[in-house]
Scaffold this motif. Structure first.
Motif, PDB file in Angstrom:
ATOM      1  N   GLN A 191      42.154 -29.155  30.756  1.00  0.00           N
ATOM      2  CA  GLN A 191      41.907 -30.446  30.163  1.00  0.00           C
ATOM      3  C   GLN A 191      43.099 -30.730  28.832  1.00  0.00           C
ATOM      4  O   GLN A 191      43.558 -31.700  28.587  1.00  0.00           O
ATOM      5  N   GLU A 226      46.222 -31.825  30.678  1.00  0.00           N
ATOM      6  CA  GLU A 226      45.994 -33.264  31.039  1.00  0.00           C
ATOM      7  C   GLU A 226      46.164 -34.147  29.803  1.00  0.00           C
ATOM      8  O   GLU A 226      46.865 -35.195  29.810  1.00  0.00           O
ATOM      9  N   ARG A 272      53.877 -29.727  34.412  1.00  0.00           N
ATOM     10  CA  ARG A 272      52.287 -29.455  33.936  1.00  0.00           C
ATOM     11  C   ARG A 272      52.111 -28.056  34.333  1.00  0.00           C
ATOM     12  O   ARG A 272      51.418 -27.334  33.726  1.00  0.00           O
TER      13      ARG A 272
END
Length: 143
Positions: free
Chosen positions: A7, A10, A87
């Motif tokens: 989370q 993101e 990421r």
């Protein structure tokens, strides 16, 4: 991998992309100047702080991997695979370093928080959070 890490990464994604797009690989070494970043650079500035936070926590190999991911994302800004590799480096750092999750969460806006800032008129400035903002002629700032 914890759902919290997924989370956070993101949520940090747009900031990371903006920082890499604005600064390229220099994002890892660029110092924040005393001047206030323009409102259009606010997102990139937060992304830079996130990347530098992660950079400082990595060992030499981790820093090299993060730098390579940033370089690739900067060279290919439309490449989703390059963004995903960046990421992934952030996720790896979050898993490996206790406390980094909390530090990153403090940097990011609260989930669901929206900020609307309007500036109008000559020399108007707008920012959610700044240190010093001066908008006038012949201004002097003393430490």
């Amino acid at each position: 991998m914890s759902a919290e890490i997924v989370q956070l990464v993101e949520q940090a994604g747009p900031y990371l992309s903006a920082a890499v797009g604005a600064y390229g690989v220099a994002v890892l070494s660029r110092a924040e100047g005393a001047a206030v970043e323009a409102a259009t650079e606010a997102t990139a500035g937060l992304g830079r702080r996130i990347l530098q936070l992660v950079w400082r926590r990595r060992d030499e190999d981790g820093q090299a991997a993060l730098e390579a991911a940033v370089q690739e994302a900067a060279e290919e800004p439309a490449d989703e695979d390059a963004a995903a590799a960046l990421r992934q480096q952030i996720k790896r750092a979050l898993r490996e370093h206790a406390g980094l999750v909390e530090e990153l969460a403090r940097l990011l806006p609260a989930r669901g928080e929206t900020v609307q800032v309007t500036a109008s008129g000559e020399r108007a400035i707008a920012a959610k959070s700044i240190g010093i903002a001066i908008s006038g002629d012949n201004a002097t700032v003393k430490p």
